[in-house]
Design a protein around this motif. Structure first.
Motif, PDB file in Angstrom:
ATOM      1  N   THR A  63     -65.317 -77.288 -39.215  1.00  0.00           N
ATOM      2  CA  THR A  63     -66.274 -76.195 -39.376  1.00  0.00           C
ATOM      3  C   THR A  63     -67.621 -76.807 -39.721  1.00  0.00           C
ATOM      4  O   THR A  63     -67.699 -77.886 -40.306  1.00  0.00           O
TER       5      THR A  63
ATOM      6  N   ASP B  10     -66.659 -72.314 -36.774  1.00  0.00           N
ATOM      7  CA  ASP B  10     -65.683 -73.195 -36.131  1.00  0.00           C
ATOM      8  C   ASP B  10     -66.366 -74.101 -35.112  1.00  0.00           C
ATOM      9  O   ASP B  10     -67.207 -73.649 -34.325  1.00  0.00           O
TER      10      ASP B  10
ATOM     11  N   ARG C  52     -62.728 -76.188 -46.975  1.00  0.00           N
ATOM     12  CA  ARG C  52     -61.678 -75.795 -46.045  1.00  0.00           C
ATOM     13  C   ARG C  52     -60.476 -75.286 -46.820  1.00  0.00           C
ATOM     14  O   ARG C  52     -60.313 -75.607 -48.009  1.00  0.00           O
TER      15      ARG C  52
ATOM     16  N   VAL D 163     -53.292 -75.072 -43.392  1.00  0.00           N
ATOM     17  CA  VAL D 163     -53.830 -74.683 -42.092  1.00  0.00           C
ATOM     18  C   VAL D 163     -52.700 -74.677 -41.065  1.00  0.00           C
ATOM     19  O   VAL D 163     -51.831 -75.554 -41.078  1.00  0.00           O
TER      20      VAL D 163
ATOM     21  N   ARG E 258     -52.063 -72.605 -34.389  1.00  0.00           N
ATOM     22  CA  ARG E 258     -52.719 -71.302 -34.254  1.00  0.00           C
ATOM     23  C   ARG E 258     -54.231 -71.471 -34.131  1.00  0.00           C
ATOM     24  O   ARG E 258     -54.884 -70.793 -33.323  1.00  0.00           O
ATOM     25  N   ALA E 259     -54.796 -72.381 -34.935  1.00  0.00           N
ATOM     26  CA  ALA E 259     -56.239 -72.615 -34.873  1.00  0.00           C
ATOM     27  C   ALA E 259     -56.654 -73.104 -33.489  1.00  0.00           C
ATOM     28  O   ALA E 259     -57.688 -72.679 -32.950  1.00  0.00           O
ATOM     29  N   TRP E 260     -55.846 -73.987 -32.905  1.00  0.00           N
ATOM     30  CA  TRP E 260     -56.160 -74.494 -31.573  1.00  0.00           C
ATOM     31  C   TRP E 260     -56.071 -73.373 -30.536  1.00  0.00           C
ATOM     32  O   TRP E 260     -56.924 -73.262 -29.646  1.00  0.00           O
TER      33      TRP E 260
ATOM     34  N   GLU F 244     -56.534 -70.186 -30.986  1.00  0.00           N
ATOM     35  CA  GLU F 244     -57.671 -69.277 -31.151  1.00  0.00           C
ATOM     36  C   GLU F 244     -58.935 -69.867 -30.541  1.00  0.00           C
ATOM     37  O   GLU F 244     -59.712 -69.167 -29.881  1.00  0.00           O
ATOM     38  N   ARG F 245     -59.149 -71.157 -30.758  1.00  0.00           N
ATOM     39  CA  ARG F 245     -60.354 -71.790 -30.210  1.00  0.00           C
ATOM     40  C   ARG F 245     -60.273 -71.867 -28.691  1.00  0.00           C
ATOM     41  O   ARG F 245     -61.283 -71.722 -27.995  1.00  0.00           O
TER      42      ARG F 245
END
Length: 324
Positions: free
Chosen positions: A193, A198, A218, A222, A226-228, A230-231
């Motif tokens: 971030t 992001d 942060r 994590v 899921r973060a990947w 979403e991006r």
């Protein structure tokens, strides 16, 4: 088989702490009665496993119980965890640590098993540097010193200064809060971030990196997968996306699917070819993808793409018409 299961049971308790008999049975794919028998066997063998009674009870090991491989340092152990892909370990800057760790693993085996393993390794080849057409597989690598700084900041939870060369931009220094590292098709990415927003950085474009002493802003936990996702979703929905209507030889469908961001519609023409509406990252991406398909595809719209592909083909034709 039982010996392997007993080892797996101990490792589950070591790595995940207290677990119920139902959870252990599900993880080991056996009945709860088998789990209870295995717990008794471990206890009789001197493994300090104990039961916690009650609604939220389960089985656990006494604190401090060790079942570790002597001699593995932090980077070597980490390398083994990402060793599903040799180039994955290389991309994280852990290639030499992986080689060292594997030597220690082989050395720790009983002599008979060591010889068997050495013979088996000679029969396996994973991720060779060239494919069957002798095309060299080029990994997206970053300098090991840079990756080491990035990796250290990610694990320590420190802010990171990177000298980053974005596409078509002058390299700039920026300070980020690192979240995690991801490998996709041999390309390494830093998820971070910056000022609360992001950001995703390709490791091969990080020219220099410096771990700072200041703690990163942060969350403690994590969900990197899921973060990947979403991006990736946001990236595919970018403002510069280009929609293309294309006729395609069905034999090349998988090739197109490997480059397009998404398929909006798909139907079969009377001649058996596919008529598809697909999206690409931008105009350059669209032109590159359709050019790779040569005469197996025809861009029907937009017109500027048809014109661009026609001009490129005309230039190639002119080049080869000229006398040598």
């Amino acid at each position: 088989m039982r010996a392997d299961r007993l080892v797996s049971l101990v490792l589950l308790l070591r790595q995940r702490g207290q677990l119920s008999s139902d959870t252990l049975a599900r993880e080991l794919e056996v009945s709860t009665r088998t789990v209870l028998r295995d717990i008794e066997a471990l206890s009789a063998a001197g493994v300090p496993v104990y039961a916690e009674r009650g609604r939220h009870g389960g089985f656990a090991l006494l604190p401090g119980f060790q079942t570790e491989l002597t001699g593995l340092n932090h980077d070597e152990a980490l390398a083994l965890l990402v060793a599903g892909s040799r180039r994955g370990a290389q991309a994280f800057g852990l290639g030499s640590a992986l080689a060292s760790a594997m030597l220690k693993v082989v050395d720790a085996l009983p002599e008979g098993n060591r010889d068997t393993a050495a013979g088996a390794v000679q029969r396996l080849l994973i991720d060779p540097e060239t494919d069957l057409l002798s095309r060299r597989v080029v990994a997206d690598e970053a300098p090991s010193a840079v990756v080491a700084q990035v990796r250290s900041a990610v694990f320590a939870g420190h802010k990171l200064r990177i000298h980053y060369a974005a596409v078509d931009q002058t390299p700039k220094w920026r300070t980020v809060d690192p979240i995690g590292l991801v490998i996709v098709r041999d390309q390494g990415y830093l998820l971070a971030t910056r000022s609360g927003e992001d950001r995703t950085y390709r490791l091969s474009r990080v020219l220099a990196a410096e771990e700072l002493d200041e703690p990163a802003q942060r969350p403690d936990q994590v969900d990197l997968d899921r973060a990947w996702q979403e991006r990736s979703t946001r990236f595919r929905a970018g403002d510069d996306q280009v929609a293309v209507l294309v006729r395609l030889n069905p034999a090349r469908r998988e090739d197109l699917m490997g480059t397009a961001l998404a398929v909006r519609s798909e139907e079969v023409d009377a001649d058996g070819w596919l008529r598809m509406e697909v999206t690409f990252q931008d105009s350059r991406h669209a032109e590159w993808a359709l050019w790779q398909l040569a005469t197996s595809a025809e861009a029907l719209a937009p017109q500027w793409l048809r014109t661009s592909l026609r001009n490129r083909a005309a230039e190639i034709a002119t080049r080869y018409e000229a006398s040598s």
